[in-house]
Design an enzyme around this catalytic site. Structure first.
Site, PDB file in Angstrom:
ATOM      1  N   ASP A 204      -1.893  -9.949   9.923  1.00  0.00           N
ATOM      2  CA  ASP A 204      -1.300 -10.654   8.788  1.00  0.00           C
ATOM      3  C   ASP A 204       0.197 -10.825   8.975  1.00  0.00           C
ATOM      4  O   ASP A 204       0.962  -9.867   8.840  1.00  0.00           O
ATOM      5  CB  ASP A 204      -1.594  -9.876   7.508  1.00  0.00           C
ATOM      6  CG  ASP A 204      -1.088 -10.585   6.258  1.00  0.00           C
ATOM      7  OD1 ASP A 204      -0.720 -11.755   6.360  1.00  0.00           O
ATOM      8  OD2 ASP A 204      -1.078  -9.954   5.195  1.00  0.00           O
ATOM      9  N   THR A 205       0.634 -12.064   9.258  1.00  0.00           N
ATOM     10  CA  THR A 205       2.069 -12.336   9.378  1.00  0.00           C
ATOM     11  C   THR A 205       2.748 -12.448   8.021  1.00  0.00           C
ATOM     12  O   THR A 205       3.967 -12.545   7.952  1.00  0.00           O
ATOM     13  CB  THR A 205       2.318 -13.637  10.162  1.00  0.00           C
ATOM     14  OG1 THR A 205       1.750 -14.748   9.449  1.00  0.00           O
ATOM     15  CG2 THR A 205       1.697 -13.559  11.555  1.00  0.00           C
ATOM     16  N   GLY A 206       1.968 -12.413   6.938  1.00  0.00           N
ATOM     17  CA  GLY A 206       2.524 -12.578   5.602  1.00  0.00           C
ATOM     18  C   GLY A 206       2.814 -11.284   4.883  1.00  0.00           C
ATOM     19  O   GLY A 206       3.253 -11.304   3.732  1.00  0.00           O
TER      20      GLY A 206
ATOM     21  N   ASP B  64       1.689 -17.920   7.529  1.00  0.00           N
ATOM     22  CA  ASP B  64       0.949 -16.742   7.063  1.00  0.00           C
ATOM     23  C   ASP B  64      -0.476 -16.750   7.601  1.00  0.00           C
ATOM     24  O   ASP B  64      -1.336 -17.478   7.114  1.00  0.00           O
ATOM     25  CB  ASP B  64       0.939 -16.722   5.535  1.00  0.00           C
ATOM     26  CG  ASP B  64       0.340 -15.452   4.958  1.00  0.00           C
ATOM     27  OD1 ASP B  64      -0.195 -14.634   5.738  1.00  0.00           O
ATOM     28  OD2 ASP B  64       0.402 -15.273   3.731  1.00  0.00           O
ATOM     29  N   SER B  65      -0.728 -15.907   8.599  1.00  0.00           N
ATOM     30  CA  SER B  65      -2.071 -15.823   9.188  1.00  0.00           C
ATOM     31  C   SER B  65      -3.068 -15.133   8.274  1.00  0.00           C
ATOM     32  O   SER B  65      -4.274 -15.148   8.546  1.00  0.00           O
ATOM     33  CB  SER B  65      -2.006 -15.066  10.525  1.00  0.00           C
ATOM     34  OG  SER B  65      -1.645 -13.708  10.307  1.00  0.00           O
ATOM     35  N   GLY B  66      -2.597 -14.513   7.197  1.00  0.00           N
ATOM     36  CA  GLY B  66      -3.482 -13.819   6.281  1.00  0.00           C
ATOM     37  C   GLY B  66      -4.005 -14.689   5.159  1.00  0.00           C
ATOM     38  O   GLY B  66      -4.735 -14.214   4.294  1.00  0.00           O
TER      39      GLY B  66
END
Length: 458
Positions: free
Chosen positions: A88-90, A287-289
């Site tokens: 998760d980048t977020g 955001d990958s999440g």
């Protein structure tokens, strides 16, 4: 701690051409520590309700949507306990052990939760709570909340000789509407947390040469096509050249550091026409999440209309004709960031709801959350992204997949200078660090080794 306001939990790189620049170091099979760490990303397909995908508060399951979360496997403690967590980048913190018996989870989600593994600090001889200033925390996400107790333990990295010692992370004591642990890889010590997060520790313990990582989520149709490389890049995972833009600071008078980057424009590019949407320039979070993307209201309204989307008042989702799933690869939604354009096939911007229904993979952003635009998985599957906290840059190129060629990002990380983007050890060329402060010349950097057409279809 960084609250995730708009995230759905599911889940550069040029060879320098001037003196003093550090070349990218290819991984050598004889190196025990090549300066980077590569994880394959496991695609976990879920059946979720639209109310969950869209982060609405409705308790009724309205429609089922197949979504994908992106998991990596860790081995925690002594002896190692295997746990899978969502990338998760977020968000910023690593935590494990969601409550698999949470009654808000459907049976399939509970089964997935159990299959991801659990960590018990009592079963680890290397676990400790000493040296931890804050013992607990509560993290709210866009959908769901977790209460955690902090612990320190060793984390081994499967498939690698690298290991981290005494890493602080959270163990869930209570969670709601979350069936996966999360590895937040946002900003850590001194910015969003008061301790070293996983990105900080990888650099501090010299597993990586920089606080940078690259993400290729891979196609939604691929079984395990994605990869995350801490401290490195894979030039066979993109086409064209990586181009860098600076990370923007906290937005809207906030104090939370996120992966904000300046979006120049959004356009719908069909076979015979191209339409650029007014007012589509915005600071956006990558955001990958988040399963969905969230666009400025006027842009989303226009795009939804152009794609024939119809609002379902009960769920808040926008239904589209499922024929878009098989639309031509040349029909794309183009996201422009300075001198780089990421083309997202319209077919990849649509999610299957059931055998007859499909929804648009985006919604209108809610400015009251403090975020005016967010690009989630429906965007990121088409992009190869390098997040570099060392130099506060984000580099992007069109995603492709034509093999593997992993290389190290040196200690200087990614720099923007007079001649474009370089990988530098700026300690050897210190004046370029000053240049980076104001120079915004977006020239091409490391070329990908895939063909120029490979990025449109995975």
């Amino acid at each position: 701690m960084t609250p995730r306001l708009l995230s759905t939990v599911s889940l550069a790189l040029a060879l320098a051409t001037i003196g003093g620049a550090s070349a990218i170091v290819p991984r050598s099979s004889s190196e025990s520590n090549p300066g980077f760490l590569s994880f394959p990303i496991e695609h976990a397909r879920h059946v979720r309700s639209i109310s969950t995908i869209a982060k609405r508060d409705a308790d009724v399951q309205l429609f089922n949507v197949s979504s994908v979360s992106y998991l990596i496997q860790l081995s925690i403690g002594t002896p190692g306990q295997s746990v899978k967590v969502a990338v998760d980048t977020g968000s910023d913190e690593l935590w494990v052990d969601p409550n698999c018996l949470d009654r808000t989870l459907v049976q399939q989600q509970q089964q997935e939760c159990v299959a991801d593994g659990q960590y018990n600090p009592d079963n680890s001889s290397s676990a400790t709570t000493s040296g931890i200033s804050a013992t607990a925390n509560t993290i709210p996400y866009g959908k769901g909340t977790v209460q955690i107790a902090y612990v320190k333990d060793d984390i081994s990295l499967p498939g690698s000789s690298a290991a981290l010692t005494s890493v602080q992370f959270g163990v869930a004591t209570r969670s709601q509407e979350l069936n996966e642990g999360i590895m937040g890889i946002g900003f850590g010590a001194g910015l969003n947390t008061d301790y070293n997060n996983i990105i900080d520790e990888l650099a501090a313990q010299k597993v990586t040469n920089s606080k940078a990582f690259s993400v290729a989520l891979g196609s939604v149709d691929a079984n395990n096509g994605g990869v995350i490389i801490f401290g490195g890049v894979d030039t066979k995972k993109f086409t064209g050249s990586l181009v860098s833009n600076p990370v923007l600071g906290p937005q809207f008078n906030g104090d939370v550091h996120r992966y904000y980057v300046q979006l120049t424009s959004i356009a719908l590019n069909e076979s015979t026409t191209q339409k650029t949407y007014p007012n589509s320039s915005a600071a956006v979070v990558l955001d990958s999440g988040s399963s969905l993307s969230y666009l400025p209201e006027s842009v989303f309204t226009s795009l939804a209309g152009d794609l024939g989307a119809q609002l379902d008042q009960q769920s808040g989702a926008y239904f589209v004709d499922c024929s878009l799933l098989t639309s031509a690869d040349t029909n794309t939604i183009d996201f422009v960031f300075g001198e780089v354009t990421i083309k997202v096939p319209v077919s990849d911007f649509v999610l299957q709801a059931d055998s007859q229904d499909c929804i648009l993979g985006a919604m209108s952003a809610d400015p009251s959350t403090g975020i005016t635009a967010l690009l989630g998985d429906t965007f990121m599957r088409s992009a190869y992204v390098v997040f570099d906290q060392t130099t506060d840059t984000i580099s992007m190129a069109q995603y492709a997949n034509c093999g593997q060629a992993e290389q190290t990002i040196p200690a200087g990380g990614v720099r923007i200078g007079f001649h474009g983007l370089y990988i530098l050890d700026y300690r050897a060329v210190p004046y370029l660090y000053t240049v980076k402060r104001w120079a915004r010349i977006y020239l091409t950097v490391i070329p990908g080794t895939c063909s120029s057409t490979a990025g449109l279809r995975r």
